[in-house]
Scaffold this motif. Structure first.
Motif, PDB file in Angstrom:
ATOM      1  N   ASP A   1       0.609  10.133  -3.980  1.00  0.00           N
ATOM      2  CA  ASP A   1      -0.290  10.434  -2.864  1.00  0.00           C
ATOM      3  C   ASP A   1       0.468  10.721  -1.577  1.00  0.00           C
TER       4      ASP A   1
ATOM      5  N   ARG B   1       0.860   3.994  -3.006  1.00  0.00           N
ATOM      6  CA  ARG B   1       0.515   5.395  -2.760  1.00  0.00           C
ATOM      7  C   ARG B   1       1.676   6.322  -3.128  1.00  0.00           C
TER       8      ARG B   1
ATOM      9  N   ASP C   1       0.831  -1.202   0.000  1.00  0.00           N
ATOM     10  CA  ASP C   1       0.000   0.000   0.000  1.00  0.00           C
ATOM     11  C   ASP C   1       0.867   1.255   0.000  1.00  0.00           C
TER      12      ASP C   1
ATOM     13  N   ARG D   1       1.905   6.761  -6.897  1.00  0.00           N
ATOM     14  CA  ARG D   1       0.833   7.622  -7.422  1.00  0.00           C
ATOM     15  C   ARG D   1       1.022   9.080  -7.027  1.00  0.00           C
TER      16      ARG D   1
END
Length: 69
Positions: free
Chosen positions: A39, A34, A30, A37
């Protein structure tokens, strides 16, 4: 980032039960997704794999003693 895991960290991972190990792997995936991306920031270049794994383990929610049975 250094991509090797020390024997101490490997031993730490070996002591985890399957559910905890799966949770740690999920958290690592995860985090990578993230970061890819955009994020969240990627870990600092000077952070070692050992440090990252130990941080993930430290941040995992503690499981109750009854759940560990």
């Amino acid at each position: 980032m250094n991509r090797t895991v020390s024997s101490a960290t490997a031993q730490l991972l070996k002591t985890m039960d399957n559910e905890s190990l799966a949770s740690c792997l999920y958290a690592a995936c995860d985090l990578a997704l993230r970061a890819s991306r955009g994020d969240m920031p990627v870990p600092p270049k000077e952070m070692t794999t050992d440090q990252l794994v130990r941080q993930l383990i430290a941040e995992m929610p503690k499981r109750s003693a009854e759940h560990n049975k």
